[in-house]
Design a protein around this motif. Sequence first.
Motif, short mmCIF file in Angstrom:
data_model
loop_
_atom_site.label_atom_id
_atom_site.label_comp_id
_atom_site.label_asym_id
_atom_site.label_seq_id
_atom_site.Cartn_x
_atom_site.Cartn_y
_atom_site.Cartn_z
N GLU A 1 0.91 -1.17 0.07
CA GLU A 1 0.11 -0.12 -0.02
C GLU A 1 0.77 1.21 -0.11
O GLU A 1 0.66 2.22 -0.75
N PHE A 2 1.77 1.30 0.75
CA PHE A 2 2.83 2.62 1.02
C PHE A 2 3.66 2.35 -0.49
O PHE A 2 3.67 3.65 -0.99
N GLY A 3 4.11 1.30 -0.85
CA GLY A 3 5.07 1.22 -1.99
C GLY A 3 4.21 1.80 -3.30
O GLY A 3 4.91 2.33 -4.23
N LEU A 4 2.91 1.32 -3.36
CA LEU A 4 2.26 1.90 -4.69
C LEU A 4 2.19 3.26 -4.58
O LEU A 4 2.45 4.22 -5.71
N GLN A 5 1.72 4.00 -3.50
CA GLN A 5 1.57 5.36 -3.46
C GLN A 5 2.95 6.17 -3.53
O GLN A 5 2.97 7.22 -4.45
N ARG A 6 3.92 5.55 -2.76
CA ARG A 6 5.33 6.26 -3.15
C ARG A 6 5.73 6.05 -4.64
O ARG A 6 6.50 7.00 -5.18
N SER A 7 5.79 5.01 -4.86
CA SER A 7 6.19 4.87 -6.28
C SER A 7 5.48 5.78 -7.40
O SER A 7 5.95 6.32 -8.23
N ALA A 8 3.96 5.73 -7.45
CA ALA A 8 3.63 6.88 -8.07
C ALA A 8 3.73 8.11 -8.12
O ALA A 8 4.10 8.91 -9.03
N CYS B 1 -5.19 -2.15 -3.82
CA CYS B 1 -5.99 -2.13 -4.82
C CYS B 1 -6.99 -0.90 -4.85
O CYS B 1 -7.32 -0.32 -5.83
N LYS B 2 -7.30 -0.51 -3.51
CA LYS B 2 -8.27 0.48 -3.56
C LYS B 2 -7.88 1.95 -3.78
O LYS B 2 -8.41 2.82 -4.33
N HIS B 3 -6.31 2.07 -3.88
CA HIS B 3 -5.86 3.23 -4.43
C HIS B 3 -5.50 3.13 -5.66
O HIS B 3 -5.22 4.43 -6.26
N PHE B 4 -5.48 2.16 -6.56
CA PHE B 4 -4.71 2.06 -7.66
C PHE B 4 -5.50 3.30 -8.75
O PHE B 4 -4.79 3.63 -9.59
#
Length: 310
Positions: free
Chosen positions: A125-132, A187-190
Amino acid sequence: MIEAVKFWNEPNNKSHWDPEVDPGWVRYAEMVKLAATAVRAESPDLTRVLGGISPIDPAFIQTLGSAGVLDMVNAVAVHGFPLDWNHWQIHQWPERIAEIAAVTHLPVWVTEVGVSTFGAEEVQEFGLQRSAELLIGRAPRIHWYSLYDLPKAWPATTRHREAEGSSYYRHFHMGLLREDGTPKLACKHFARYTPELGICQWFHFEDHRTEDAVRWLKRLGVKKLRTGLSWADSFRPGADAWFDRQMAALEDFDVTVTFCFTPEHRGIQPHHTSAPQVAEEYAEFCARMVRRYVGHAATPVARESPLALA
């Protein structure tokens, strides 16, 4: 629907290309030049991308540049997993892209970035948001790896398997969705990051998840999809029928197709990571797939400089 083709997957990673069979990537360079020439003959404007590298290594790009490979492609690609496998921290993503941009005039695509939920879903969850945050605006194409977890009954495409310890088992937990199709926390953030953020999802031969995957991709607002067509699978009975079903299912997306995996009986060594006995045979496979699914006409992807996007 196919906006780009890639020549192999992670050619500088011995899980995908055997350096003992091909020291110095001499055979790989020749194979890519032949394949790029064959693809260009079929569809001159189709975007050609060098296989995404892992690790991110500017010396490898320079080696291929010296062999004339970069003259035959329109973009290079990198893969990064700093929270799982790489020896650098997630906030260094801009530096990793810049070091590749410094050794080539070509755009730098990020065709795999992801985070395993092996330890905890909150890490992904953290990694998705930071990568984006770090990548959107810095690369013309970004593909999150992946939509689905790898089913536990299937082997991961890596060289030493269980001997790799937790590094191997992380491969099975890279999805936004669990094996049973239920969503994880990330998934809810994607959908916040689409369409700028695409997805990389490999589909196995006659993959039972394909139709559900399409529904989820549309639900998440994904427009850019990366997948593969396996040269090795092309020798299976019914291969073309499966390829047709797969590509028809993905027709609503802008697809980057990776051509990879040596048929065991056509490798110098009987393994999917081996350089082929006859490089022209790989080129012929690439050309045949482009002829079948693209035809002569294609719209080239804009050749943005990645640093200009920052």
